[in-house]
Design a protein around this motif. Structure first.
Motif, PDB file in Angstrom:
ATOM      1  N   ARG A   1     -73.958 -16.990 -53.762  1.00  0.00           N
ATOM      2  CA  ARG A   1     -74.261 -17.632 -52.480  1.00  0.00           C
ATOM      3  C   ARG A   1     -75.700 -18.151 -52.458  1.00  0.00           C
ATOM      4  NH1 ARG A   1     -71.208 -13.216 -50.429  1.00  0.00           N
ATOM      5  NH2 ARG A   1     -73.119 -12.058 -49.974  1.00  0.00           N
ATOM      6  N   GLU A   2     -76.625 -17.378 -53.028  1.00  0.00           N
ATOM      7  CA  GLU A   2     -78.018 -17.840 -53.078  1.00  0.00           C
ATOM      8  C   GLU A   2     -78.146 -19.101 -53.929  1.00  0.00           C
ATOM      9  OE1 GLU A   2     -80.395 -14.659 -54.474  1.00  0.00           O
ATOM     10  OE2 GLU A   2     -80.034 -13.369 -52.736  1.00  0.00           O
ATOM     11  N   THR A   3     -77.393 -19.153 -55.037  1.00  0.00           N
ATOM     12  CA  THR A   3     -77.411 -20.367 -55.876  1.00  0.00           C
ATOM     13  C   THR A   3     -76.910 -21.572 -55.096  1.00  0.00           C
ATOM     14  OG1 THR A   3     -77.071 -19.063 -57.887  1.00  0.00           O
ATOM     15  CG2 THR A   3     -76.515 -21.396 -57.993  1.00  0.00           C
TER      16      THR A   3
ATOM     17  N   ARG B   1     -79.587 -22.737 -52.714  1.00  0.00           N
ATOM     18  CA  ARG B   1     -80.668 -23.462 -53.420  1.00  0.00           C
ATOM     19  C   ARG B   1     -80.221 -24.869 -53.787  1.00  0.00           C
ATOM     20  NH1 ARG B   1     -81.428 -18.646 -56.224  1.00  0.00           N
ATOM     21  NH2 ARG B   1     -80.359 -19.525 -58.032  1.00  0.00           N
TER      22      ARG B   1
ATOM     23  N   GLU C   1     -81.842 -18.478 -63.003  1.00  0.00           N
ATOM     24  CA  GLU C   1     -82.571 -18.694 -61.759  1.00  0.00           C
ATOM     25  C   GLU C   1     -83.994 -19.160 -62.025  1.00  0.00           C
ATOM     26  OE1 GLU C   1     -80.230 -15.262 -59.157  1.00  0.00           O
ATOM     27  OE2 GLU C   1     -82.291 -14.967 -59.817  1.00  0.00           O
TER      28      GLU C   1
END
Length: 550
Positions: free
Chosen positions: A52-54, A57, A316
């Motif tokens: 989800r963070e990817t 971003r 990341e």
């Protein structure tokens, strides 16, 4: 247990021990199954959070790229409207004068269209033949987008429309209408650069996308600063975590959506389920087998987690580094582009003299800075393994002409003539046109700055007589590579590389990129000094699709 003849019967103890072993084995199996289930659940939650963070971003980077595209286009439209040549040509009603005045701005237009109209809005000149069709009667009337940009459909594509009046001595003599294409072309370029599916949403509907099918929309961001997450799928058997971000356009807004595939998360869940069944079944064979299998599984699981976490951290880190680098390059290019546009506008009105010479030097320096910034981004993507081919048919002669036209103003300021030589009968080849243009552009810039005034830089294309492939190259009349081995100039940039073919202070970044692009096509780059003076650098592209160098 029975006693017979004063001796203890030894059959009951092994049976009891076996039962105890079985019970212990079952208990260990149950406990182990519960423990592994909790670990698998926790690990999947971590993978879900990372994915989800990817996605968030990617949505932020997509919004940044769209905002940069729109701001760059609007700045170019304002510069055209402020051009003295455009004002004079509109006042005279000269269509040829308007086309001539538009020519210096064509390299900055990129994915934008421009039309120039008279006081009543009739179209007099345009940036390309396509603009005459797309900036036609189906758009809002001229002047509708004067006060603030607005969204419109231009040739079926989403576009940011801007109308700028052109005045001369306080009298309105015409209009500049510009359209920044923010739909299909933006989605294609951004999906290729980010290596992720992207969608553009207007009025709550998907206008353009690169998903396998139109994605169902999660709740859209309520404000322009909000980046909201969600999930779409399955689409053709695949699902994505997505991020959504909004870009304000006057009173309207565009919402961009970017997706991170969930294939790794779902594969990890399947792997843990299989391991759980295997270890649980093995534990029923006995305490020893159970404990041994558990220990082996735990060690393997720990290695997998360490490897996965290390790979994720590296991914990341690369993504963050490229994202930061892209943002820094944008922050530098925007003011440099503004300086260049203002100086070019002043050049149009400045006669020959020291002021004009100074303005030309400023424009030349801005072009060098922009060229170097693009090279820095390209080198970073190449070094991180994120530079990939987008093959398409490429006509060698057309490629030479396009590169030469792009760098003709630079050559003219240096007093250098550009020549093109393409063997007749050269058909199209499968290659990445953008990367080849970048490689040839680097060679042309180096050759121009290494050549003496009045010299000639030759761009050539020929068929390789040995392998049947294509040879592209640039030849100059400068001092050559001097004492440095020409084969070394394509290696990783180094501060100690100094010679006339690489201008003073250069680290050889441009030639390093040339070598990487040639290798990416399955070929190589070769440099040599010419006996009659000067240097020659060629890019050899083998016949066929040689992707093994990727």
């Amino acid at each position: 247990m029975s006693v017979r003849g004063g001796e203890r019967d030894g059959t009951a103890l092994p049976g009891r021990a076996g039962g105890t072993l079985l019970v212990v084995g079952l208990a260990v199996a149950v406990v182990l199954a519960l423990g592994l289930g909790l670990v698998a659940r926790h690990d999947r939650q971590r993978l879900d959070a990372a994915n989800r963070e990817t996605a968030l971003r990617l949505a932020g980077m997509t919004r940044l790229l769209l905002t940069e595209r729109i701001e760059r286009g609007l700045a170019t439209f304002r510069a055209i409207a402020a051009s003295g040549e455009v004002r004079e040509a509109l006042a005279d009603g000269s269509r040829s004068g308007l086309l001539t005045a538009l020519a210096p701005f064509e390299p900055e237009l990129g994915g934008s269209l421009v039309g120039i109209g008279g006081p009543s809005g009739e179209l007099l000149a345009w940036s390309s033949p396509l603009a005459t069709v797309l900036l036609g009667d189906r758009l809002p009337p001229i002047g509708a987008a004067e006060r603030t940009p607005m969204l419109a459909r231009v040739g079926g594509d989403v576009a940011v429309l801007r109308d700028i009046p052109v005045e001369r001595y306080g009298t309105r003599v015409g209009w500049v209408r510009g359209a920044v294409l923010a739909g299909r072309l933006f989605v294609t370029e951004t999906s290729r650069d980010l290596r992720a599916p992207v969608a553009v949403i207007v009025d709550g509907r998907v206008a353009h996308h690169s998903f396998p099918a139109p994605p169902p929309l999660p709740p859209l961001p309520a404000t322009g600063d909000e980046v909201r997450g969600g999930r779409v799928g399955p689409l053709e058997g695949r699902s994505w975590d997505v991020g959504l971000a909004a870009v304000a356009v006057g009173r309207d807004r565009i919402v961009v959506l970017a997706g991170a595939p969930r294939a790794d998360v779902e594969a990890a869940a399947r792997r843990f389920a299989l391991l759980l069944v295997a270890v649980g079944g093995a534990s029923l064979l006995g305490v020893i087998a159970t404990v041994g299998g558990f220990l082996a599984f735990r060690a393997q699981r720990d290695r997998l987690i360490v490897q996965r976490d290390a790979a994720r951290r590296r991914s990341e880190g690369l993504s963050d580094r490229l994202g930061h680098l892209t943002a820094v390059v944008h922050d530098i290019k925007a003011p440099v582009a503004g300086i260049q546009l203002r100086c070019e506008a002043l050049l149009d009105r400045e006669p020959d003299g020291p002021v004009r010479a100074a303005l030309e030097r400023i424009v030349d320096t801005c072009e060098r800075i922009n060229h170097y910034l693009v090279n820095v981004l390209t080198a970073a993507r190449a070094d991180d393994g994120m530079l990939e081919l987008a093959r398409a048919p490429v006509l060698p002669a057309g490629l030479l002409e396009e590169v030469a036209e792009r760098h003709e103003p630079h050559a003219t300021r240096h007093g250098v003539r550009l020549d093109r030589q393409a063997d007749p009968g050269l058909g199209p080849v499968q290659a990445d046109p953008g990367l080849l243009e970048r490689a040839l552009g680097n060679l042309v810039v180096n050759a121009i700055e290494a050549s003496p005034g009045g010299g000639t830089v030759t761009l050539f294309a020929r068929r390789d007589p040995d392998g049947g492939g294509l040879v592209l190259g640039v030849r100059d009349e400068g001092p050559g590579f001097g004492a440095i081995d020409p084969a070394e100039v394509f290696s990783r940039p180094r501060a100690e590389i100094r010679d006339a073919s690489l201008r003073s202070g250069s680290t050889g970044l441009g030639l390093h990129i040339v070598g990487r692009i040639a290798a990416l096509h399955g070929g190589r780059a070769v440099a040599r000094n010419l006996e009659e003076g000067g240097a020659e650098v060629v890019i050899e592209i083998p016949a066929g699709r040689s992707d093994e160098a990727r």
